[in-house]
Design an enzyme around this catalytic site. Sequence first.
Site: not given
Ligand code: SDX
Length: 395
Positions: A220, A259, A310
Amino acid sequence: MAKFVAGLEDVIALESSICLVDGTHGKLYYRGYSIEELAAHSTFEETAYLLWFGELPTSFQLKDVEDSLLDNREFPGEVLDIIRDFPPTATPMEVLRTVVSALSSFDRNACYFSREADLCKTMRLTAQIPVAVAAHHRIRSGLPVMTPRAELGHAANFLYMLQGIEPDAVSARAFDVALVLHADHELNASTFAARVSAGTLADMYSSITSAIGTLAGPLHGGANQQVMQMLEEIGDMARVEEYVDRTLKEKKRVMGFGHRVYDTTDPRAEVLRQLSQEVGASKGDLRWFEISEKIRETVWRKKQLYPNVDFYSASLYHVLGIPHDLFTPVFAISRIAGWTAHVLEQYANNRLIRPRAEYVGPRNRQYVPIDDRGEYPVLPELRDQESPQEGTQTQ
Ligand code: SDX
């Protein structure tokens, strides 16, 4: 009873009129106004007013908010002493979480429950969180704590208190826009945490402390600092491809991408990208912006993932001279506007937030006297843990 959904993905938990996130079309609206328009024309103070009261302020109302924030920047000396007593190893988010709790004891409105008292707490928290973040950095750096300047706006005043010099106009405006962009985002994890606390009728300070603890997580608000660590680890355009390949191969997350809600690009990322390029150019330091662009192109080519809020905020905050471990506290400096708006909305039409759990544990077990239980090994988690290796990325 509703069925289990991991992470409450796409579950509608409540009704709100504060923020609309259109994940399909990559659009974001505060009280019906698009983020692009607010970023182009508004200020953090004006946007905070919009989030709190639902309408854009008149010039008189805006002046009232600006004056109220100014009046509330006066920081309790006793809390400054608490900041001085932190060990040098204390992280800025640990300090901020603790300071918000401590500020409650020095706010005569803390335990009064009325919209007026809660609006006073809203102003105090919005005014004092930037003061606390800047003061902690100055104290840990052995520098004098800067006194807020009445003639500076909210954004410029934070940079002044942090760096001891008045920011140039380009930097001040870029940071102000970054605060507008981060001010709210519907039911993100930290805002939801605040509303769960407020739903028990816990006070504003307790609700905001819940939010700060939640924001700290690397999935987050902690992501922006991790993006900067990634940029520094890569260090050069030529090493981007290898870093991304290795990260994806190890099934790790590339920080700043993906996201839960947006199926396309995060509209905030587009504005922050322009700001990062503009400020980087004005400072003659486009290195981190250019590495970011190469990462963005590479991650898209390999995983079709979009950057989120971010990603470009990291290179922007770096060229603004903000220390990297203050990136997440800076997120809180802005998001306090949204958190408090949601707490006020929760109080106004409250229902305790209490979901259910699908029980999947053992059932119908009979009690076994301890002498009949044999000699199980002590559970490993009960032993003292070794401190984690530096830089261990948690998923
Ligand atoms: C914020 O909610 C909000 O609104 C938050 C926010 C706000 O303004 O308050 O927008 C701020 O928190 C933004 C997000 C910051 N976090 C990151 O940048 C961390 C990296 N991102 C990931 O951890 C992920 O994208 C999340 C946590 C943001 C979202 O995760 P989800 O919805 O649970 O998605 P997931 O982890 O289940 O991924 C789905 C697929 C997977 O692929 P498969 O395993 O199905 O093949 O997408 C891939 C994931 O591997 N994936 C990524 C990835 N994000 C998703 N792969 C590599 N790198 C990534 N960053």
